[in-house]
Design an enzyme around this catalytic site. Sequence first.
Site, PDB file in Angstrom:
ATOM      1  NE  ARG A 141      43.357  36.803  48.827  1.00 18.66           N
ATOM      2  CZ  ARG A 141      44.133  37.707  48.232  1.00 18.66           C
ATOM      3  NH1 ARG A 141      45.397  37.846  48.625  1.00 18.66           N
ATOM      4  NH2 ARG A 141      43.665  38.450  47.248  1.00 18.66           N
ATOM      5  CE1 TYR A 155      31.631  44.213  39.380  1.00 17.71           C
ATOM      6  CE2 TYR A 155      30.377  43.830  41.395  1.00 17.71           C
ATOM      7  CZ  TYR A 155      31.505  44.321  40.758  1.00 17.71           C
ATOM      8  OH  TYR A 155      32.513  44.882  41.495  1.00 17.71           O
ATOM      9  CE  LYS A 159      40.792  45.956  35.538  1.00 26.08           C
ATOM     10  NZ  LYS A 159      40.460  47.092  36.423  1.00 26.08           N
ATOM     11  CG  HIS A 182      40.506  48.471  42.154  1.00 24.77           C
ATOM     12  ND1 HIS A 182      39.588  49.427  41.763  1.00 24.77           N
ATOM     13  CD2 HIS A 182      39.876  47.276  42.009  1.00 24.77           C
ATOM     14  CE1 HIS A 182      38.464  48.839  41.403  1.00 24.77           C
ATOM     15  NE2 HIS A 182      38.599  47.547  41.558  1.00 24.77           N
TER      16      HIS A 182
END
Length: 260
Positions: A141, A155, A159, A182
């Site tokens: 990752r 994009y 927050k 999420h």
Amino acid sequence: MTDNTLTTQQMAAPEVEAPETIEGYWVLHDFRRIDWPRWRSLPEAARSRLLEELLGFLGECASVEGVERGGSSRAYRVITQKADLAVIHFRPDPAQLFDLQAGLWRCGIADFLLPAYSYFSVIELSLYRGPSSRPEVMERRLYPRIPDRRYMCFYPMNKRRGERYNWYDLPASERREMMKGHGRVGHKYAEQVTQIITGSQGLDDWEWGVTLFADHPIHFKKLVYEMRFDPASSRYAEFGPFYIGMTASPQDITALLLGS
């Protein structure tokens, strides 16, 4: 007389610790528009020579994929008038991205590739749920290759820090639960969409960059649309411009620039 009355917000003071993050590859998204009138005014031989130099540069960028933790680079054709071409670079050292940017500027074709947008960030894993117990998963990752999928969507996002909704004033436990929810939405699309999150606080104008990879752009629409209904997005997220690209091989770039 001193007013010692506490507001509800003050009584519920949040745990305002920032979640730990782990960083991996440094990332540059470089979007360019072609100055078509000036480009078409060149003799065909000059255009062919400049194209050959560009393809050589891009090939050299991509050659690092054979080096362990060397990074990767990939070119895309961009739809809409926001840009014509994009190159994404992953590298272990941020100084390498400076060199790559300078390398493109040194190509003769740079005079005809106008800057459209760019973004500097670093692959980031937030430890809201604690570190993974599997080092090989963390390695994949943090240091991935750019996925070999036909389409790319990029994009930037923030927050919110407004008076009504301020992500950074929420208790850590509440932020953690929202991010779990999420993540569950994103997990539904794991087979169709590969997502890479990059952090850019203090590095660029937005706080995060989101790059999605899929074999068809409809998956971007469905994923982002469903995400909008999740509270982590509907209440707390702000989004920048969206860029959609399709993988560009040397033959694709040649067809774009020479029309053949």
